[in-house]
Design an enzyme around this catalytic site. Structure first.
Site, short mmCIF file in Angstrom:
data_model
loop_
_atom_site.label_atom_id
_atom_site.label_comp_id
_atom_site.label_asym_id
_atom_site.label_seq_id
_atom_site.Cartn_x
_atom_site.Cartn_y
_atom_site.Cartn_z
CE LYS A 53 -3.96 -2.18 2.16
NZ LYS A 53 -4.66 -2.56 3.39
CD GLN A 97 -3.71 -4.38 6.61
OE1 GLN A 97 -3.52 -3.44 5.85
NE2 GLN A 97 -4.45 -5.41 6.28
CG ASP A 120 -9.60 0.64 4.93
OD1 ASP A 120 -9.43 0.39 3.72
OD2 ASP A 120 -8.86 0.20 5.83
#
Ligand code: NAD
Length: 283
Positions: A53, A97, A120
């Site tokens: 990422k 994460q 997200d």
């Protein structure tokens, strides 16, 4: 094979190119989109995701701020970091994460992220906006699936769509996105009766159950479009999807491969969301 192969690598490269063009334009106005990537612990798979990422972000002109924290960090310390990122004007997107270690309440952490920086799309406010049909940040994997459906030329209005899997990160937001595009959506899950019969009626199939090749080729209606989100590792170390690819490709009109289908789209959509977050700050 008769189906058209939906090349996620190529579409993701195009999306990243669009992101780069936007970051160049923003940089000309003195704004560098910033993405904070927070990793707690040393789970090897998560570490790989986080590194890719950050690398993809930098290649697209997005500043990536990496926070790798020891797995013993307390929930309070993690919340303090999230709040400081919320207040940091150089950070436009925050990604924590998952999964987090079990002593940290994931829900608390997600709720602490500013909804304006929740690239997200997991914050309850953004989940609610999507459910109401007025999305702001949409989870990256389903957003990538929608981009691939557009690539396939799918006519969603009035189509019968089935999503198999009802997780918060893939299945549920996918069903909401298809509903917002006027598809007639079935959300199937582990308790669904006659999954084969449900799938056979569908014009669009999104498989996100995490069971290797559980969706049999003969369940695919001829001409249907198949999006395979599943990533399963075989005993030989090969990656395969949730759909029996070879047999499904004989019946579908278009299908995503695994790997190289949905997978590459997820990071590209994360960067697109980050640039959206940065761009909305300047207006
Ligand atoms: P999850 O385990 O959270 O959810 C799985 C869902 O599938 C559940 O709702 C369950 O009810 C349903 N299910 C399980 N067995 C079933 C069965 N036999 N029949 C019907 N439904 C069944 O999974 P997830 O996090 O949504 O991920 C799903 C898959 O997608 C996994 O293989 C994961 O690795 C993959 N994934 C890929 C990406 C990507 O970037 N490509 C991103 C996220 C997840």
């Amino acid at each position: 094979m008769t189906a058209r192969l939906l090349d996620g690598k190529a579409v993701a490269a195009r999306v990243r190119g669009e992101v780069l063009a936007r970051t160049v334009a923003l940089a000309a106005r003195g704004l560098v989109p910033g993405l904070a990537v927070v990793l707690v612990g040393e789970d090897p798979a998560s570490a790989v995701y986080v590194r890719s990422k950050a690398k993809a972000a930098r290649e697209c002109g997005v500043a990536a701020f990496d926070y790798t924290l020891p797995k013993e960090i307390s929930e309070a310390e993690l919340l303090t970091l999230v709040r400081s990122l919320n207040d940091d004007p150089t950070v436009h997107g925050i990604l924590v994460q998952l999964p987090l270690p079990s002593h940290i309440r994931t829900r608390k952490v997600i709720e602490a992220i500013s909804p304006e920086k929740d690239v997200d799309g997991f914050h309850p406010l953004n989940v609610g906006l999507l459910a109401q049909g007025t999305p702001r940040f949409v989870p990256c994997t389903p957003l990538g699936c929608m981009t691939l459906l557009a690539e396939a030329g799918a006519e969603l209005a009035g189509a019968r769509a089935i999503v198999i899997g009802r997780s918060n990160i893939v299945g549920k937001p996918m069903a909401a996105l298809l509903t917002a595009r006027d598809a007639t959506v079935t959300l199937a899950h582990s308790r669904t009766r006659d999954l084969a019969g449900e799938i056979l009626r569908a014009d669009v199939i999104v498989a996100a159950l995490g069971r290797a090749e559980a969706i049999r080729g003969e369940w695919i209606k001829p001409g249907a479009i198949v999006i395979d989100v599943g990533i399963n590792r075989t005993a030989e170390g090969k990656l395969i999807g949730d759909v029996e690819f070879a047999a499904a490709a004989e019946r579908a009109s278009a299908i995503t491969p695994v790997p190289g289908g949905v997978g590459p789209m997820t990071i590209a959509m994360l960067l697109a969301n980050t640039v959206d977050a940065a761009a909305s700050v300047t207006v």
